[in-house]
Design an enzyme around this catalytic site. Structure first.
Site, PDB file in Angstrom:
ATOM      1  N   ASN A 153      78.349  21.572  62.921  1.00  0.00           N
ATOM      2  CA  ASN A 153      79.168  21.946  64.078  1.00  0.00           C
ATOM      3  C   ASN A 153      80.459  22.666  63.686  1.00  0.00           C
ATOM      4  OD1 ASN A 153      80.091  19.547  62.863  1.00  0.00           O
ATOM      5  ND2 ASN A 153      81.149  18.895  64.698  1.00  0.00           N
ATOM      6  N   GLU A 154      80.499  23.216  62.459  1.00  0.00           N
ATOM      7  CA  GLU A 154      81.755  23.795  61.955  1.00  0.00           C
ATOM      8  C   GLU A 154      82.403  24.793  62.906  1.00  0.00           C
ATOM      9  OE1 GLU A 154      79.322  22.930  60.036  1.00  0.00           O
ATOM     10  OE2 GLU A 154      80.119  22.042  58.211  1.00  0.00           O
ATOM     11  N   LEU A 191      83.023  15.651  56.315  1.00  0.00           N
ATOM     12  CA  LEU A 191      84.138  15.650  55.363  1.00  0.00           C
ATOM     13  C   LEU A 191      85.369  15.046  56.032  1.00  0.00           C
ATOM     14  CD1 LEU A 191      83.793  19.203  53.797  1.00  0.00           C
ATOM     15  CD2 LEU A 191      82.565  17.088  53.277  1.00  0.00           C
ATOM     16  N   GLY A 249      79.399  17.800  57.317  1.00  0.00           N
ATOM     17  CA  GLY A 249      79.131  17.347  55.944  1.00  0.00           C
ATOM     18  C   GLY A 249      78.100  16.218  55.906  1.00  0.00           C
TER      19      GLY A 249
HETATM   20  C1  8Z2 Z   1      84.503  31.096  53.210  1.00  0.00           C
HETATM   21  C2  8Z2 Z   1      84.275  29.625  53.056  1.00  0.00           C
HETATM   22  C3  8Z2 Z   1      85.126  28.861  53.980  1.00  0.00           C
HETATM   23  C4  8Z2 Z   1      84.895  27.388  53.980  1.00  0.00           C
HETATM   24  C5  8Z2 Z   1      85.323  26.836  55.280  1.00  0.00           C
HETATM   25  C6  8Z2 Z   1      85.473  25.359  55.355  1.00  0.00           C
HETATM   26  C7  8Z2 Z   1      84.194  24.568  55.386  1.00  0.00           C
HETATM   27  C8  8Z2 Z   1      84.435  23.151  55.768  1.00  0.00           C
HETATM   28  C9  8Z2 Z   1      83.190  22.403  56.045  1.00  0.00           C
HETATM   29  C10 8Z2 Z   1      83.476  21.193  56.812  1.00  0.00           C
HETATM   30  C11 8Z2 Z   1      82.642  20.195  56.930  1.00  0.00           C
HETATM   31  C12 8Z2 Z   1      82.941  18.944  57.681  1.00  0.00           C
HETATM   32  O1  8Z2 Z   1      82.264  17.982  57.517  1.00  0.00           O
HETATM   33  S1  8Z2 Z   1      84.254  18.910  58.749  1.00  0.00           S
HETATM   34  C13 8Z2 Z   1      84.205  17.356  59.563  1.00  0.00           C
HETATM   35  C14 8Z2 Z   1      83.303  17.442  60.752  1.00  0.00           C
HETATM   36  N1  8Z2 Z   1      83.237  16.152  61.384  1.00  0.00           N
HETATM   37  C15 8Z2 Z   1      83.339  15.984  62.680  1.00  0.00           C
HETATM   38  O2  8Z2 Z   1      83.544  16.914  63.461  1.00  0.00           O
HETATM   39  C16 8Z2 Z   1      83.234  14.560  63.148  1.00  0.00           C
HETATM   40  C17 8Z2 Z   1      84.428  14.116  63.876  1.00  0.00           C
HETATM   41  N2  8Z2 Z   1      84.275  12.741  64.269  1.00  0.00           N
HETATM   42  C18 8Z2 Z   1      83.605  12.363  65.362  1.00  0.00           C
HETATM   43  O3  8Z2 Z   1      83.025  13.161  66.110  1.00  0.00           O
HETATM   44  C19 8Z2 Z   1      83.608  10.890  65.656  1.00  0.00           C
HETATM   45  O4  8Z2 Z   1      84.651  10.287  64.915  1.00  0.00           O
HETATM   46  C20 8Z2 Z   1      82.277  10.184  65.332  1.00  0.00           C
HETATM   47  C21 8Z2 Z   1      81.755  10.474  63.923  1.00  0.00           C
HETATM   48  C22 8Z2 Z   1      81.210  10.617  66.372  1.00  0.00           C
HETATM   49  C23 8Z2 Z   1      82.477   8.640  65.428  1.00  0.00           C
HETATM   50  O5  8Z2 Z   1      83.072   8.333  66.625  1.00  0.00           O
HETATM   51  P1  8Z2 Z   1      83.834   6.935  66.813  1.00  0.00           P
HETATM   52  O6  8Z2 Z   1      84.272   6.894  68.250  1.00  0.00           O
HETATM   53  O7  8Z2 Z   1      83.026   5.808  66.327  1.00  0.00           O
HETATM   54  O8  8Z2 Z   1      85.061   7.005  65.793  1.00  0.00           O
HETATM   55  P2  8Z2 Z   1      86.479   7.566  66.080  1.00  0.00           P
HETATM   56  O9  8Z2 Z   1      87.203   6.442  66.728  1.00  0.00           O
HETATM   57  O10 8Z2 Z   1      86.371   8.849  66.813  1.00  0.00           O
HETATM   58  O11 8Z2 Z   1      87.109   7.867  64.681  1.00  0.00           O
HETATM   59  C24 8Z2 Z   1      87.775   6.882  63.933  1.00  0.00           C
HETATM   60  C25 8Z2 Z   1      88.962   7.478  63.195  1.00  0.00           C
HETATM   61  O12 8Z2 Z   1      88.471   8.461  62.267  1.00  0.00           O
HETATM   62  C26 8Z2 Z   1      89.073   9.736  62.502  1.00  0.00           C
HETATM   63  N3  8Z2 Z   1      88.051  10.716  62.106  1.00  0.00           N
HETATM   64  C27 8Z2 Z   1      86.796  10.806  62.572  1.00  0.00           C
HETATM   65  N4  8Z2 Z   1      86.123  11.753  61.943  1.00  0.00           N
HETATM   66  C28 8Z2 Z   1      86.961  12.282  61.020  1.00  0.00           C
HETATM   67  C29 8Z2 Z   1      86.841  13.293  60.026  1.00  0.00           C
HETATM   68  N5  8Z2 Z   1      85.712  13.961  59.848  1.00  0.00           N
HETATM   69  N6  8Z2 Z   1      87.915  13.545  59.233  1.00  0.00           N
HETATM   70  C30 8Z2 Z   1      89.072  12.870  59.409  1.00  0.00           C
HETATM   71  N7  8Z2 Z   1      89.242  11.894  60.320  1.00  0.00           N
HETATM   72  C31 8Z2 Z   1      88.205  11.604  61.126  1.00  0.00           C
HETATM   73  C32 8Z2 Z   1      89.476   9.677  63.953  1.00  0.00           C
HETATM   74  O13 8Z2 Z   1      90.525  10.590  64.236  1.00  0.00           O
HETATM   75  C33 8Z2 Z   1      89.952   8.228  64.021  1.00  0.00           C
HETATM   76  O14 8Z2 Z   1      91.198   8.113  63.346  1.00  0.00           O
HETATM   77  P3  8Z2 Z   1      92.271   6.958  63.521  1.00  0.00           P
HETATM   78  O15 8Z2 Z   1      92.737   7.039  64.949  1.00  0.00           O
HETATM   79  O16 8Z2 Z   1      93.353   7.281  62.521  1.00  0.00           O
HETATM   80  O17 8Z2 Z   1      91.534   5.681  63.223  1.00  0.00           O
END
Ligand code: 8Z2
Length: 203
Positions: free
Chosen positions: A78-79, A10, A55
Site C-alpha cells: 500500500n506504499e 516497516l 513490508g
Molecule cells: C526510490 C526508492 C524509494 C524507496 C521508498 C521508500 C520505501 C518504503 C517502503 C515501506 C514499507 C512499509 O512497510 S511502510 C509501513 C506500512 N504500514 C502500514 O501502513 C500499516 C500501518 N498500521 C496499520 O494500518 C494498523 O496499525 C494495523 C497494522 C492495521 C493494526 O491496527 P491496530 O488498530 O491493531 O493498531 P494501532 O493501534 O493502529 O497501532 C498501534 C501503534 O502502532 C503505531 N503503528 C502502526 N503501524 C506502524 C508502522 N508501520 N510504523 C510505525 N508505527 C506504527 C500506531 O501509530 C500506534 O502507535 P501508538 O499510538 O504510539 O501506540
C-alpha cells in the site's frame, strides 16, 4: 504469533526524522533480511495471522507458501497510499508472485486485499480460519518436506537467483535511493501526517 497482526510493515519511526546514516543502516538491514529469507535453502511458509501491509506483505511474499487467516484483515503493498513508492525489489517480488498486470494495478492503487481477494489473485496460496492458520501451515510444510531437498533447493535457486543477484549488485545504489527519497521534506511531511492518522485512528 500475534493475533490479528502478522506484521504492520516497516516501522515508519525508523525513517521519520532520522539522520541519513540511521536510515542507511535501517535499509541495509532490511535488504539483509530479505536476501536471507528469499534466498533461504529452507522451506519457508508464512502463517499470516492477521494484517500484513507493505513490508509485512514483502516478508510473506519472500516465503515459499502463504497461508492467511480469514477475517477482516488485509494484505498488499500500500506504499502509494502513504505517498511513498515500493522499491524495485518489492515490485519484482510481487511480479514473481502474482504476475505483471496484477502487480501494476495493485501497486499504483496501493491495494490492500481481503484474504479471499488475495487468494483469488494468488497473493496468498490458502486461507484458513484464524485458529487453524498454524495447523494449515504445518500440514503444507509436511508436503514440501517430502520433496528431495537438493532438487527443491536447486529449483528454488533457479527461480529466485535473478532477483537476488540483481539486488545484491545494486545494494549501495538502492540504499542511496531510499535515504535520499525519505529525507525529502515533502516525504517527511507525508510520513508525519500518516503517523498522526494512525494515532488518531487508535484514540
Ligand atoms: C526510490 C526508492 C524509494 C524507496 C521508498 C521508500 C520505501 C518504503 C517502503 C515501506 C514499507 C512499509 O512497510 S511502510 C509501513 C506500512 N504500514 C502500514 O501502513 C500499516 C500501518 N498500521 C496499520 O494500518 C494498523 O496499525 C494495523 C497494522 C492495521 C493494526 O491496527 P491496530 O488498530 O491493531 O493498531 P494501532 O493501534 O493502529 O497501532 C498501534 C501503534 O502502532 C503505531 N503503528 C502502526 N503501524 C506502524 C508502522 N508501520 N510504523 C510505525 N508505527 C506504527 C500506531 O501509530 C500506534 O502507535 P501508538 O499510538 O504510539 O501506540
Amino acid at each position: 504469533m500475534v493475533p490479528n497482526i502478522f506484521s504492520a510493515g516497516l516501522d515508519i519511526t525508523e525513517f521519520y526524522q532520522k539522520k541519513p546514516e540511521e536510515t542507511d543502516a535501517f535499509w541495509r538491514t532490511l535488504q539483509d533480511v530479505f536476501l536471507r529469507l528469499y534466498g533461504s535453502k529452507l522451506v519457508t511458509i508464512a502463517a499470516i495471522s492477521g494484517h500484513s501491509p507493505a513490508g509485512g506483505c514483502l516478508l510473506a511474499m519472500a516465503c515459499d507458501y502463504r497461508v492467511m487467516a480469514t477475517g477482516k484483515y488485509t494484505i498488499g503493498l500500500n506504499e502509494t497510499l502513504l505517498g511513498i513508492i515500493a522499491p524495485f525489489w518489492f515490485i519484482e517480488t510481487m511480479k514473481n508472485t502474482i504476475g505483471h498486470r496484477e502487480t501494476e494495478k495493485s501497486l499504483q492503487l496501493g491495494k490492500l486485499y481481503s484474504p479471499e481477494q488475495a487468494e483469488n489473485i494468488g497473493l496468498v496460496d490458502q486461507i484458513c480460519p484464524p485458529d487453524d492458520v498454524l495447523g494449515c501451515a504445518r500440514k503444507e510444510m509436511v508436503k514440501w518436506l517430502k520433496i528431495p531437498d537438493h532438487a527443491r533447493i536447486l529449483t528454488k535457486q533457479l527461480m529466485r537467483n535473478e532477483l537476488i543477484n540483481n539486488l545484491s549488485s545494486k545494494r549501495k545504489e538502492d540504499i542511496y535511493n531510499f535515504t535520499s527519497f525519505v529525507q525529502k521534506d515533502s516525504i517527511q511531511r507525508s510520513l508525519g501526517l500518516y503517523l498522526e492518522s494512525l494515532k488518531k485512528k487508535k484514540s
